[in-house]
Scaffold this motif. Structure first.
Motif, mmCIF file in Angstrom:
data_model
loop_
_atom_site.group_PDB
_atom_site.id
_atom_site.type_symbol
_atom_site.label_atom_id
_atom_site.label_comp_id
_atom_site.label_asym_id
_atom_site.label_seq_id
_atom_site.Cartn_x
_atom_site.Cartn_y
_atom_site.Cartn_z
ATOM 1 N N PHE A 41 -81.357 26.679 -46.845
ATOM 2 C CA PHE A 41 -81.024 28.351 -45.531
ATOM 3 C C PHE A 41 -80.748 29.040 -47.051
ATOM 4 O O PHE A 41 -80.054 28.137 -48.464
ATOM 5 N N ASN A 42 -81.246 30.113 -46.551
ATOM 6 C CA ASN A 42 -80.835 31.126 -48.222
ATOM 7 C C ASN A 42 -79.912 32.722 -47.339
ATOM 8 O O ASN A 42 -80.997 33.177 -46.566
ATOM 9 N N PRO A 43 -78.712 32.614 -47.830
ATOM 10 C CA PRO A 43 -78.373 33.589 -47.213
ATOM 11 C C PRO A 43 -78.378 34.745 -47.435
ATOM 12 O O PRO A 43 -78.192 35.855 -46.498
ATOM 13 N N ASP A 44 -80.035 35.095 -48.376
ATOM 14 C CA ASP A 44 -80.514 36.076 -48.755
ATOM 15 C C ASP A 44 -80.856 36.918 -47.954
ATOM 16 O O ASP A 44 -81.485 38.006 -47.803
ATOM 17 N N LEU A 45 -81.861 35.606 -47.157
ATOM 18 C CA LEU A 45 -82.055 36.310 -45.554
ATOM 19 C C LEU A 45 -82.054 36.120 -44.212
ATOM 20 O O LEU A 45 -82.409 36.064 -43.667
ATOM 21 N N VAL A 46 -80.740 36.261 -44.757
ATOM 22 C CA VAL A 46 -79.741 36.027 -43.314
ATOM 23 C C VAL A 46 -79.972 38.215 -43.241
ATOM 24 O O VAL A 46 -79.367 38.803 -44.544
ATOM 25 N N SER A 47 -80.556 39.159 -42.127
ATOM 26 C CA SER A 47 -80.433 40.158 -41.648
ATOM 27 C C SER A 47 -78.790 40.729 -40.645
ATOM 28 O O SER A 47 -78.570 39.567 -40.161
ATOM 29 N N GLU A 48 -78.973 41.317 -40.725
ATOM 30 C CA GLU A 48 -77.625 41.757 -40.087
ATOM 31 C C GLU A 48 -78.392 41.329 -38.553
ATOM 32 O O GLU A 48 -76.809 41.449 -37.378
ATOM 33 N N LEU A 49 -79.169 41.907 -37.960
ATOM 34 C CA LEU A 49 -80.354 42.056 -36.918
ATOM 35 C C LEU A 49 -79.528 40.346 -36.285
ATOM 36 O O LEU A 49 -79.328 39.975 -35.715
ATOM 37 N N VAL A 50 -79.968 39.750 -37.675
ATOM 38 C CA VAL A 50 -80.326 37.941 -37.356
ATOM 39 C C VAL A 50 -78.348 37.285 -37.285
ATOM 40 O O VAL A 50 -78.030 36.504 -36.589
ATOM 41 N N TRP A 51 -77.418 37.980 -38.126
ATOM 42 C CA TRP A 51 -76.429 37.684 -38.066
ATOM 43 C C TRP A 51 -75.996 38.032 -36.552
ATOM 44 O O TRP A 51 -75.085 37.470 -35.949
ATOM 45 N N ALA A 52 -75.567 39.305 -36.402
ATOM 46 C CA ALA A 52 -75.660 39.381 -34.871
ATOM 47 C C ALA A 52 -75.893 38.660 -33.868
ATOM 48 O O ALA A 52 -75.305 38.908 -32.684
ATOM 49 N N GLN A 53 -77.079 38.346 -33.758
ATOM 50 C CA GLN A 53 -77.679 36.994 -33.076
ATOM 51 C C GLN A 53 -76.579 36.070 -33.294
ATOM 52 O O GLN A 53 -76.585 35.309 -32.358
ATOM 53 N N TRP A 54 -76.490 35.476 -33.847
ATOM 54 C CA TRP A 54 -75.618 34.519 -34.066
ATOM 55 C C TRP A 54 -74.462 34.458 -33.925
ATOM 56 O O TRP A 54 -73.807 33.453 -33.366
ATOM 57 N N ARG A 55 -73.972 35.588 -33.725
ATOM 58 C CA ARG A 55 -72.392 35.823 -33.403
ATOM 59 C C ARG A 55 -72.080 36.079 -32.184
ATOM 60 O O ARG A 55 -71.430 35.542 -31.418
ATOM 61 N N GLU A 56 -73.361 36.225 -31.648
ATOM 62 C CA GLU A 56 -73.532 36.772 -30.038
ATOM 63 C C GLU A 56 -73.662 35.166 -29.523
ATOM 64 O O GLU A 56 -72.938 34.902 -28.080
ATOM 65 N N GLN A 57 -74.900 34.633 -30.155
ATOM 66 C CA GLN A 57 -73.998 32.868 -29.906
ATOM 67 C C GLN A 57 -72.951 32.083 -29.759
ATOM 68 O O GLN A 57 -72.873 31.544 -28.635
ATOM 69 N N VAL A 58 -72.518 32.456 -30.573
ATOM 70 C CA VAL A 58 -71.134 31.521 -30.665
ATOM 71 C C VAL A 58 -69.353 32.564 -29.555
ATOM 72 O O VAL A 58 -69.344 31.355 -28.273
ATOM 73 N N GLN A 59 -70.510 33.714 -29.426
ATOM 74 C CA GLN A 59 -69.296 33.858 -28.463
ATOM 75 C C GLN A 59 -69.432 33.719 -27.068
ATOM 76 O O GLN A 59 -68.991 33.066 -26.670
ATOM 77 N N VAL A 60 -71.237 34.078 -26.838
ATOM 78 C CA VAL A 60 -71.339 33.255 -24.934
ATOM 79 C C VAL A 60 -71.642 31.446 -24.420
ATOM 80 O O VAL A 60 -70.869 31.347 -24.003
ATOM 81 N N HIS A 61 -71.637 30.717 -25.663
ATOM 82 C CA HIS A 61 -71.062 29.902 -25.540
ATOM 83 C C HIS A 61 -69.709 29.304 -25.541
ATOM 84 O O HIS A 61 -69.451 27.674 -26.051
ATOM 85 N N GLY A 62 -68.918 30.118 -25.787
ATOM 86 C CA GLY A 62 -67.324 29.288 -26.306
ATOM 87 C C GLY A 62 -67.150 28.933 -27.131
ATOM 88 O O GLY A 62 -66.210 27.869 -27.334
ATOM 89 N N LEU A 63 -67.155 29.570 -28.550
ATOM 90 C CA LEU A 63 -67.045 28.382 -29.751
ATOM 91 C C LEU A 63 -66.881 28.949 -30.394
ATOM 92 O O LEU A 63 -66.679 28.470 -31.637
ATOM 93 N N ALA A 64 -66.118 30.190 -30.544
ATOM 94 C CA ALA A 64 -65.132 30.931 -31.310
ATOM 95 C C ALA A 64 -63.470 30.548 -32.161
ATOM 96 O O ALA A 64 -63.587 30.726 -32.888
ATOM 97 N N TYR A 65 -63.321 29.547 -31.586
ATOM 98 C CA TYR A 65 -62.106 28.586 -31.508
ATOM 99 C C TYR A 65 -62.444 27.526 -32.257
ATOM 100 O O TYR A 65 -61.854 26.923 -33.006
ATOM 101 N N GLU A 66 -63.723 27.073 -32.755
ATOM 102 C CA GLU A 66 -64.367 25.765 -33.227
ATOM 103 C C GLU A 66 -64.039 26.652 -34.745
ATOM 104 O O GLU A 66 -63.975 27.767 -35.372
ATOM 105 N N LYS A 67 -63.653 25.692 -36.193
ATOM 106 C CA LYS A 67 -63.550 25.780 -37.350
ATOM 107 C C LYS A 67 -64.634 25.915 -38.042
ATOM 108 O O LYS A 67 -65.169 24.830 -38.265
ATOM 109 N N VAL A 68 -64.390 26.339 -39.567
ATOM 110 C CA VAL A 68 -65.295 26.430 -40.048
ATOM 111 C C VAL A 68 -65.437 24.994 -40.892
ATOM 112 O O VAL A 68 -66.373 24.593 -41.311
ATOM 113 N N GLY A 69 -64.077 24.493 -41.489
ATOM 114 C CA GLY A 69 -64.299 23.969 -41.585
ATOM 115 C C GLY A 69 -64.746 21.944 -40.991
ATOM 116 O O GLY A 69 -65.295 21.003 -41.659
#
Length: 362
Positions: A117-145
């Motif tokens: 994994f390389n955070p420098d390779l994550v674009s705004e578009l890719v990040w938007a896709q990841w956020r959308e997936q978390v939202q759609v699948h109802g995972l917003a309550y999950e914790k980072v840890g």
């Protein structure tokens, strides 16, 4: 005498003028408000860096000649600009659709060529896709840890931060947060990356679905279920192999070697059990410090395996029902006290600390 443009330059100019006209004249306000950087993908090269922060509606106010005359902008970077504008035209940011033709030739978003994994390779578009997936699948309550690879690599202040906290932030917004340096940003992106990979490689079938949990939790719960399915009490060796050792391995991953070793001694795995006094002398620290290290076990499990208290309580009740040997019951009791100490302990400690103050007041 001005230089005569080549055929390629004429085509490039025409392509820019066409995509510019369509974007400005059509109903693309949601795209025009986004910066050019939003449409960048990890595999893109020779990007017009000077233009990336600028929103499309501002960028498109300039003619081809004006943009081409900017410092550091040549033919190849203008070609990249037209490519990004074309991508913006064809891609609805709300749908967050992928680019099949490009995905076949590049590694998974966020991953380098070696798969790391390389955070420098994550674009705004890719990040938007990841956020959308978390939202759609109802995972917003999950914790980072709970979902991170190893807790010892995660600052404790974001262990309990829910994924939903980041859903309204762009990458630029997160990096601008005073509480989020590069280390924290990397952890957050890595968790979203892992969730994305899981959700895009599994599909629900019929009445089945997949629930995200730490791998060790699923393994532990399956082992406990397997032991109970036999209908006979386990031996101490079986309990150590199927329950204690996997948990100690996870503690080593999340807390480090020292905490795992102290926990092992505390449970009497490989020895007869070591007192806190002996452990303190062995480590060259105070007994209070040993207790602090042991408390890390509880802090980790509350985040990683919040269902663990109930699971172990149920398993202890079952051991009583099947008349398990005392050594098994005692070992499980020690494990429960280590990982999930009784809630009243915290209250009693608080009251004990408050006694001197009360006495002084009297």
């Amino acid at each position: 005498m001005s230089k005569t443009p080549t055929a390629d330059e004429v085509k490039l100019r025409a392509a820019y003028d066409n995509v510019r006209a369509v974007l400005l004249e059509g109903d693309f306000q949601d795209r025009l408000e986004k910066p050019l950087a939003f449409w960048v993908l990890p595999a893109d090269r020779r990007l017009p860096l000077a233009f990336l922060p600028r929103p499309l509606n501002e960028l498109l106010q300039s003619s081809f000649d004006e943009l081409a005359a900017a410092s550091g902008i040549g033919k190849k970077k203008m070609l990249s600009l037209v490519k990004l504008l074309g991508r913006a035209l064809k891609t609805d940011p709300n749908a967050l659709s992928a680019f099949p033709g490009e995905r076949k030739s590049r590694p998974a978003a966020g991953a380098a060529d070696n798969g790391q994994f390389n955070p420098d390779l994550v674009s705004e578009l890719v990040w938007a896709q990841w956020r959308e997936q978390v939202q759609v699948h109802g995972l917003a309550y999950e914790k980072v840890g709970r979902l991170c690879p190893a807790l010892r690599d995660v600052p404790t202040v974001i262990w309990n931060t829910q994924l939903g906290f980041y859903l309204n932030y762009t990458l630029a917004d997160i990096r601008a947060l005073k509480t989020h340096g590069e280390k924290r940003v990397r952890v957050v992106l890595e968790v979203f990356h892992a969730v994305h990979n899981m959700l895009t490689t599994t599909h629900s079938l019929g009445g089945l679905a997949v629930r995200l949990q730490p791998k060790f939790v699923i393994d532990l719960e399956n082992r406990l279920a397997a032991i109970r399915s036999h209908g006979t009490p386990p031996t101490r060796i079986q309990l150590e192999k199927n329950l204690i050792e996997p948990l100690l391995a996870q503690l080593e991953l999340d807390c480090g070697d020292t905490v795992a070793a102290i926990a092992r001694d505390r449970l009497g795995i490989g020895n007869e059990g070591v007192s806190v006094r002996v452990q303190a002398r062995k480590l060259g620290v105070t007994r209070a410090r040993v207790y602090q290290l042991l408390e890390e076990c509880n802090r980790v499990m509350v985040v990683r395996w919040p269902e663990g208290r109930r699971q172990l309580d149920d398993f202890a009740a079952w051991l009583d029902e099947v008349y398990a040997p005392a050594e098994c019951a005692n070992l499980l009791a020690s494990l429960r006290e280590l990982l999930f100490p009784p809630k009243y302990d915290a209250l009693s400690d608080h009251m004990l600390h408050a006694l001197p103050e009360t006495a002084a007041a009297d």
